[in-house]
Design a protein around this motif. Structure first.
Motif, PDB file in Angstrom:
ATOM      1  N   HIS A 163      18.774 -14.798  92.826  1.00 12.72           N
ATOM      2  CA  HIS A 163      18.834 -14.222  91.483  1.00 12.72           C
ATOM      3  C   HIS A 163      19.195 -15.282  90.450  1.00 12.72           C
ATOM      4  N   ALA A 164      18.855 -14.996  89.211  1.00 13.58           N
ATOM      5  CA  ALA A 164      19.211 -15.842  88.074  1.00 13.58           C
ATOM      6  C   ALA A 164      19.589 -14.944  86.909  1.00 13.58           C
ATOM      7  N   VAL A 165      20.586 -15.364  86.144  1.00 14.15           N
ATOM      8  CA  VAL A 165      21.028 -14.585  84.989  1.00 14.15           C
ATOM      9  C   VAL A 165      20.023 -14.738  83.852  1.00 14.15           C
ATOM     10  N   ILE A 166      19.638 -13.626  83.240  1.00 13.89           N
ATOM     11  CA  ILE A 166      18.776 -13.643  82.062  1.00 13.89           C
ATOM     12  C   ILE A 166      19.620 -13.649  80.790  1.00 13.89           C
ATOM     13  N   GLY A 167      20.626 -12.798  80.727  1.00 16.79           N
ATOM     14  CA  GLY A 167      21.486 -12.746  79.551  1.00 16.79           C
ATOM     15  C   GLY A 167      22.375 -11.525  79.586  1.00 16.79           C
ATOM     16  N   GLU A 168      23.190 -11.365  78.547  1.00 11.25           N
ATOM     17  CA  GLU A 168      24.118 -10.237  78.431  1.00 11.25           C
ATOM     18  C   GLU A 168      23.661  -9.283  77.333  1.00 11.25           C
ATOM     19  N   ASP A 169      23.784  -7.995  77.628  1.00 18.08           N
ATOM     20  CA  ASP A 169      23.397  -6.933  76.700  1.00 18.08           C
ATOM     21  C   ASP A 169      24.638  -6.098  76.390  1.00 18.08           C
ATOM     22  N   ARG A 170      25.039  -6.073  75.124  1.00 18.95           N
ATOM     23  CA  ARG A 170      26.248  -5.364  74.726  1.00 18.95           C
ATOM     24  C   ARG A 170      25.918  -3.947  74.265  1.00 18.95           C
ATOM     25  N   SER A 171      26.800  -3.011  74.606  1.00 24.61           N
ATOM     26  CA  SER A 171      26.617  -1.614  74.232  1.00 24.61           C
ATOM     27  C   SER A 171      27.531  -1.250  73.069  1.00 24.61           C
ATOM     28  N   THR A 172      27.092  -0.272  72.290  1.00 22.93           N
ATOM     29  CA  THR A 172      27.917   0.245  71.205  1.00 22.93           C
ATOM     30  C   THR A 172      28.025   1.759  71.327  1.00 22.93           C
ATOM     31  N   LEU A 173      29.044   2.302  70.702  1.00 22.89           N
ATOM     32  CA  LEU A 173      29.275   3.738  70.674  1.00 22.89           C
ATOM     33  C   LEU A 173      28.468   4.342  69.537  1.00 22.89           C
ATOM     34  N   LEU A 174      27.691   5.363  69.823  1.00 22.27           N
ATOM     35  CA  LEU A 174      26.918   6.065  68.805  1.00 22.27           C
ATOM     36  C   LEU A 174      27.518   7.452  68.604  1.00 22.27           C
ATOM     37  N   VAL A 175      27.790   7.798  67.348  1.00 22.22           N
ATOM     38  CA  VAL A 175      28.416   9.088  67.028  1.00 22.22           C
ATOM     39  C   VAL A 175      27.650   9.743  65.890  1.00 22.22           C
ATOM     40  N   PRO A 176      27.713  11.078  65.774  1.00 25.13           N
ATOM     41  CA  PRO A 176      27.092  11.745  64.623  1.00 25.13           C
ATOM     42  C   PRO A 176      27.763  11.312  63.316  1.00 25.13           C
ATOM     43  N   ALA A 177      27.018  11.375  62.227  1.00 26.08           N
ATOM     44  CA  ALA A 177      27.523  10.901  60.935  1.00 26.08           C
ATOM     45  C   ALA A 177      28.805  11.619  60.506  1.00 26.08           C
ATOM     46  N   GLY A 178      28.979  12.871  60.889  1.00 24.97           N
ATOM     47  CA  GLY A 178      30.172  13.607  60.480  1.00 24.97           C
ATOM     48  C   GLY A 178      31.347  13.478  61.433  1.00 24.97           C
ATOM     49  N   HIS A 179      31.227  12.645  62.457  1.00 24.42           N
ATOM     50  CA  HIS A 179      32.290  12.502  63.460  1.00 24.42           C
ATOM     51  C   HIS A 179      33.459  11.703  62.883  1.00 24.42           C
ATOM     52  N   PRO A 180      34.707  12.019  63.309  1.00 19.36           N
ATOM     53  CA  PRO A 180      35.868  11.262  62.805  1.00 19.36           C
ATOM     54  C   PRO A 180      35.778   9.757  63.041  1.00 19.36           C
ATOM     55  N   PHE A 181      35.064   9.313  64.094  1.00 13.66           N
ATOM     56  CA  PHE A 181      34.936   7.871  64.353  1.00 13.66           C
ATOM     57  C   PHE A 181      33.918   7.194  63.424  1.00 13.66           C
ATOM     58  N   ALA A 182      33.098   7.971  62.713  1.00 12.94           N
ATOM     59  CA  ALA A 182      31.975   7.407  61.966  1.00 12.94           C
ATOM     60  C   ALA A 182      32.408   6.446  60.865  1.00 12.94           C
ATOM     61  N   GLY A 183      33.598   6.617  60.334  1.00 14.33           N
ATOM     62  CA  GLY A 183      34.057   5.748  59.260  1.00 14.33           C
ATOM     63  C   GLY A 183      34.850   4.544  59.727  1.00 14.33           C
ATOM     64  N   ARG A 184      34.941   4.342  61.022  1.00 16.39           N
ATOM     65  CA  ARG A 184      35.756   3.248  61.560  1.00 16.39           C
ATOM     66  C   ARG A 184      34.879   2.103  62.047  1.00 16.39           C
ATOM     67  N   GLU A 185      35.450   0.899  62.058  1.00 17.73           N
ATOM     68  CA  GLU A 185      34.732  -0.263  62.561  1.00 17.73           C
ATOM     69  C   GLU A 185      34.755  -0.330  64.075  1.00 17.73           C
ATOM     70  N   SER A 186      35.871   0.119  64.668  1.00 15.35           N
ATOM     71  CA  SER A 186      35.991   0.045  66.127  1.00 15.35           C
ATOM     72  C   SER A 186      36.860   1.178  66.644  1.00 15.35           C
ATOM     73  N   VAL A 187      36.675   1.457  67.939  1.00 12.74           N
ATOM     74  CA  VAL A 187      37.430   2.504  68.643  1.00 12.74           C
ATOM     75  C   VAL A 187      37.818   1.943  70.000  1.00 12.74           C
ATOM     76  N   ARG A 188      39.009   2.266  70.464  1.00  7.92           N
ATOM     77  CA  ARG A 188      39.424   1.831  71.785  1.00  7.92           C
ATOM     78  C   ARG A 188      39.095   2.911  72.814  1.00  7.92           C
ATOM     79  N   ARG A 189      38.896   2.474  74.048  1.00  8.70           N
ATOM     80  CA  ARG A 189      38.505   3.410  75.104  1.00  8.70           C
ATOM     81  C   ARG A 189      39.530   4.522  75.289  1.00  8.70           C
ATOM     82  N   GLU A 190      40.800   4.210  75.089  1.00  9.51           N
ATOM     83  CA  GLU A 190      41.864   5.200  75.293  1.00  9.51           C
ATOM     84  C   GLU A 190      41.781   6.352  74.294  1.00  9.51           C
ATOM     85  N   GLU A 191      41.018   6.180  73.218  1.00 14.38           N
ATOM     86  CA  GLU A 191      40.906   7.211  72.182  1.00 14.38           C
ATOM     87  C   GLU A 191      39.798   8.216  72.453  1.00 14.38           C
TER      88      GLU A 191
END
Length: 305
Positions: A163-191
């Protein structure tokens, strides 16, 4: 004398489980595969396939022939590799398996690049889940696979596969526009306790990652909707039906009503190319791996629409 193409058809049914799946992998029709095996049965005067429900089951004699077929196909592969290596030019057929978002977001650019620079190379793509494609590479059913794993769930690579590494793919959290997290830059997993999730079905790498990660953070994820394709997950979020984690590769632009929020720590999956050691010297393998690695930075800087 046993016909190699007929043995290849039987081997494909053994690997893929059904005549239809074997036909798709070989680029034939199911009828053509059935005819090849019927001819092999007549030549060997042996019953090789027996009906079982809506599918088929290989007889003990068929399994013995499959073992022989695998040895012969390995010999043929070594001969083809030696010839291609001697010419020093990528050529011949190269079968590639890639998971869904790589097939959509990465492989079109890679295949187009290979076709433009190496007209004698016949690269052919099949969309296959990583857990399945690893086994297909090991058994010689495909030449090369593009797979992925997650930081907390490494993908096992069997002996005889490189095998050989191609690269890293980062994931982001997607939330509805009216969700409390929608106005924040980041969220921790514990939340994330108490959230309603949309996710891929059990048995998929992304599903397993979500369950293990949330449990490690002290939460049992409530998965309310399941779908195979990332665009479907995004559409469910747009409808206000839950939140989801989606990698950037192949995601495309977000529709109205969906907000992207960084999750800390950021979930990362790593992409790999896999191939058999017996084919490692083949120029087509080396050139395809190099092209995958070269195309990756551009793909990540301009995710596919």
């Amino acid at each position: 004398m046993l016909d190699l193409q007929r043995l290849r058809a039987l081997h494909a049914v053994s690997v893929h489980g059904t005549v239809g799946a074997a036909a798709a992998a070989l680029g034939y029709t199911p009828s053509a595969v059935s005819q090849q095996i019927a001819k092999l049965e007549r030549e060997t005067r042996t019953v090789l396939l027996e009906r079982e429900g809506r599918g088929v089951r290989l007889t003990p004699e068929a399994h013995q022939l499959v073992d022989t077929a695998q040895e012969l196909l390995a010999i043929v592969e070594r001969a083809e590799t030696a010839l291609e290596e001697r010419r020093g030019v990528p050529a011949g057929r190269l079968t590639i398996a890639a998971f869904a978002s790589a097939a959509r977001g990465l492989m079109p650019a890679v295949l187009a690049d290979l076709a433009a620079r190496h007209p004698t190379l016949d690269a052919r793509l099949s969309e296959i889940d990583p857990h399945l494609s690893v086994d297909l590479v090991a058994k010689g059913a495909v030449d090369l696979a593009v797979v992925h794993d997650w930081d907390i769930a490494p993908l096992p690579v069997p002996p005889g596969v490189e095998h050989a590494v191609i690269g890293e793919d980062r994931s982001t959290l997607l939330v509805p526009a009216g969700h409390p997290f929608a106005g924040r830059e980041s969220v921790r997993r514990e939340e994330l306790g108490g959230e309603r999730w949309v996710c891929q079905p059990p048995g998929r790498v992304c599903h397993d990652w979500l369950v293990r990660t949330m449990r490690a953070a002290g939460h049992e994820p409530e998965i309310v909707h399941q779908a195979d394709e990332n665009p479907t997950l995004v559409a469910l979020v747009a409808g206000g039906l839950g939140i989801c984690l989606v990698p950037r590769l192949g995601r495309g632009p977000l529709p109205a009503g969906v907000v992207e929020v960084r999750l800390e720590p950021t979930p990362v999956r790593r992409l790999y190319a896999l191939w058999r050691k017996g084919a490692a010297r083949r120029p087509a393998i080396a050139e395809t791996v190099r092209t995958l690695q070269e195309q990756w930075p551009g793909i990540m800087s301009h995710p596919s629409p």
